[in-house]
Scaffold this active site. Structure first.
Site, PDB file in Angstrom:
ATOM      1  N   LYS A 177     -15.737  -7.579   4.337  1.00 31.53           N
ATOM      2  CA  LYS A 177     -14.696  -8.416   4.933  1.00 31.53           C
ATOM      3  C   LYS A 177     -14.867  -8.360   6.455  1.00 31.53           C
ATOM      4  O   LYS A 177     -15.458  -7.422   6.981  1.00 31.53           O
ATOM      5  CB  LYS A 177     -13.313  -7.881   4.563  1.00 31.53           C
ATOM      6  CG  LYS A 177     -13.028  -7.940   3.070  1.00 31.53           C
ATOM      7  CD  LYS A 177     -11.659  -7.364   2.757  1.00 31.53           C
ATOM      8  CE  LYS A 177     -11.335  -7.478   1.280  1.00 31.53           C
ATOM      9  NZ  LYS A 177     -10.075  -6.794   0.927  1.00 31.53           N
ATOM     10  N   SER A 190      -2.821  -8.028   2.572  1.00 27.53           N
ATOM     11  CA  SER A 190      -3.060  -7.984   4.026  1.00 27.53           C
ATOM     12  C   SER A 190      -3.426  -9.373   4.524  1.00 27.53           C
ATOM     13  O   SER A 190      -3.029  -9.783   5.616  1.00 27.53           O
ATOM     14  CB  SER A 190      -4.173  -6.991   4.341  1.00 27.53           C
ATOM     15  OG  SER A 190      -3.819  -5.704   3.910  1.00 27.53           O
ATOM     16  N   ARG A 204      -2.176  -5.706  -8.578  1.00 27.19           N
ATOM     17  CA  ARG A 204      -1.031  -6.591  -8.383  1.00 27.19           C
ATOM     18  C   ARG A 204      -0.912  -7.620  -9.493  1.00 27.19           C
ATOM     19  O   ARG A 204       0.119  -7.853 -10.050  1.00 27.19           O
ATOM     20  CB  ARG A 204      -1.159  -7.322  -7.047  1.00 27.19           C
ATOM     21  CG  ARG A 204      -0.897  -6.436  -5.875  1.00 27.19           C
ATOM     22  CD  ARG A 204      -1.434  -7.014  -4.618  1.00 27.19           C
ATOM     23  NE  ARG A 204      -2.885  -7.035  -4.640  1.00 27.19           N
ATOM     24  CZ  ARG A 204      -3.643  -7.311  -3.614  1.00 27.19           C
ATOM     25  NH1 ARG A 204      -3.081  -7.636  -2.480  1.00 27.19           N
ATOM     26  NH2 ARG A 204      -4.951  -7.285  -3.714  1.00 27.19           N
ATOM     27  N   HIS A 211       0.844  -1.207   0.000  1.00 25.92           N
ATOM     28  CA  HIS A 211       0.000   0.000   0.000  1.00 25.92           C
ATOM     29  C   HIS A 211       0.885   1.264   0.000  1.00 25.92           C
ATOM     30  O   HIS A 211       0.616   2.214  -0.731  1.00 25.92           O
ATOM     31  CB  HIS A 211      -0.872   0.052   1.261  1.00 25.92           C
ATOM     32  CG  HIS A 211      -1.930  -1.019   1.359  1.00 25.92           C
ATOM     33  ND1 HIS A 211      -2.036  -1.856   2.435  1.00 25.92           N
ATOM     34  CD2 HIS A 211      -2.940  -1.364   0.520  1.00 25.92           C
ATOM     35  CE1 HIS A 211      -3.066  -2.678   2.269  1.00 25.92           C
ATOM     36  NE2 HIS A 211      -3.630  -2.411   1.110  1.00 25.92           N
TER      37      HIS A 211
HETATM   38  P1  ADP Z   1     -10.023  -3.561  -0.339  1.00 28.25           P
HETATM   39  O1  ADP Z   1     -10.828  -4.344   0.655  1.00 28.25           O
HETATM   40  O2  ADP Z   1     -10.678  -2.288  -0.767  1.00 28.25           O
HETATM   41  O3  ADP Z   1      -9.515  -4.368  -1.486  1.00 28.25           O
HETATM   42  P2  ADP Z   1      -7.282  -3.521   0.597  1.00 28.25           P
HETATM   43  O4  ADP Z   1      -6.697  -2.827   1.797  1.00 28.25           O
HETATM   44  O5  ADP Z   1      -7.139  -5.005   0.538  1.00 28.25           O
HETATM   45  O6  ADP Z   1      -8.779  -3.047   0.537  1.00 28.25           O
HETATM   46  O7  ADP Z   1      -6.639  -2.927  -0.720  1.00 28.25           O
HETATM   47  C1  ADP Z   1      -6.776  -1.585  -1.061  1.00 28.25           C
HETATM   48  C2  ADP Z   1      -6.171  -1.357  -2.435  1.00 28.25           C
HETATM   49  O8  ADP Z   1      -4.771  -1.573  -2.367  1.00 28.25           O
HETATM   50  C3  ADP Z   1      -6.695  -2.317  -3.509  1.00 28.25           C
HETATM   51  O9  ADP Z   1      -6.751  -1.614  -4.742  1.00 28.25           O
HETATM   52  C4  ADP Z   1      -5.630  -3.379  -3.587  1.00 28.25           C
HETATM   53  O10 ADP Z   1      -5.577  -3.973  -4.873  1.00 28.25           O
HETATM   54  C5  ADP Z   1      -4.394  -2.545  -3.320  1.00 28.25           C
HETATM   55  N1  ADP Z   1      -3.310  -3.349  -2.767  1.00 28.25           N
HETATM   56  C6  ADP Z   1      -3.321  -4.188  -1.723  1.00 28.25           C
HETATM   57  N2  ADP Z   1      -2.105  -4.757  -1.518  1.00 28.25           N
HETATM   58  C7  ADP Z   1      -1.306  -4.246  -2.475  1.00 28.25           C
HETATM   59  C8  ADP Z   1       0.053  -4.465  -2.855  1.00 28.25           C
HETATM   60  N3  ADP Z   1       0.823  -5.331  -2.235  1.00 28.25           N
HETATM   61  N4  ADP Z   1       0.521  -3.772  -3.892  1.00 28.25           N
HETATM   62  C9  ADP Z   1      -0.277  -2.911  -4.563  1.00 28.25           C
HETATM   63  N5  ADP Z   1      -1.552  -2.683  -4.299  1.00 28.25           N
HETATM   64  C10 ADP Z   1      -2.078  -3.336  -3.261  1.00 28.25           C
END
Ligand code: ADP
Length: 172
Positions: A50, A138, A100, A26
């Protein structure tokens, strides 16, 4: 819209997500966005399908600690309700999401098109993280931490501590 000292409107992008917890993936996306925009508003979702490990307030606080290094160019906030309404309330016209792998694409594409239907003048921008973070999520981080693995190279120090506390009462 608020104007900057130079008289131009700051370009601001909203980065919504669950951030349960925030990871280096992130952070990498935020850093890249700051090359294109003046400010990033990292918006921690209160409404999520979630089942987060961390409470909303802790997700926000961990993100805040991790983003301090960006010297005020990143604001962390909580949002509820429709994302496009929130984006407008922030005087922004852009949504940031991370991509990703192909597996992210279908869901993200659907969301982006739906948000465009809801508000035609808000664009979604996708940024790809550094290749070493493409396999980071995550969910995977939580699983490694739960099993007692070392997550220090994938998350900021405060997140590592919070994960230890959540799964092992603070002990390694
Ligand atoms: P959500 O529940 O909205 O998917 P997340 O916290 O899992 O929330 O992810 C938020 C955003 O960050 C999403 O667009 C996800 O694809 C992106 N994201 C999560 N992990 C990574 C990573 N390792 N690299 C790049 N983008 C990421």
């Amino acid at each position: 819209m608020t104007e900057t000292a130079k008289g131009s409107v700051p370009r601001r992008i909203v980065y919504p997500g669950t951030f349960d917890p925030i990871t280096n993936g992130h952070l990498d996306v935020v850093e890249r966005a700051l090359h294109l925009f003046d400010e990033v508003v990292l918006a921690v979702a209160a409404d999520t399908t979630k089942k987060p490990l961390f409470e909303l307030d802790q997700r926000r606080s961990l993100a805040e600690q991790a983003l301090k290094e960006f010297n005020g160019r990143v604001k962390v906030t909580v949002f509820r309700g429709l994302l496009v309404d929130f984006v407008r309330s922030q005087e922004s016209r852009a949504i940031l999401r991370g991509l990703r792998a192909v597996s992210d694409f279908e869901f993200e594409f659907q969301m982006a098109l739906m948000n465009r239907k809801l508000s035609d003048n808000i664009e979604t921008i996708f940024l790809m993280p550094r290749d070493t973070y493409t396999y980071l999520s995550s969910t995977i981080i939580k699983e490694i931490a739960r099993l007692g693995g070392d997550v220090s190279s994938f998350v900021p120090p405060a997140v590592e501590e919070a994960l230890k506390k959540a799964y092992h009462g603070g002990k390694p």
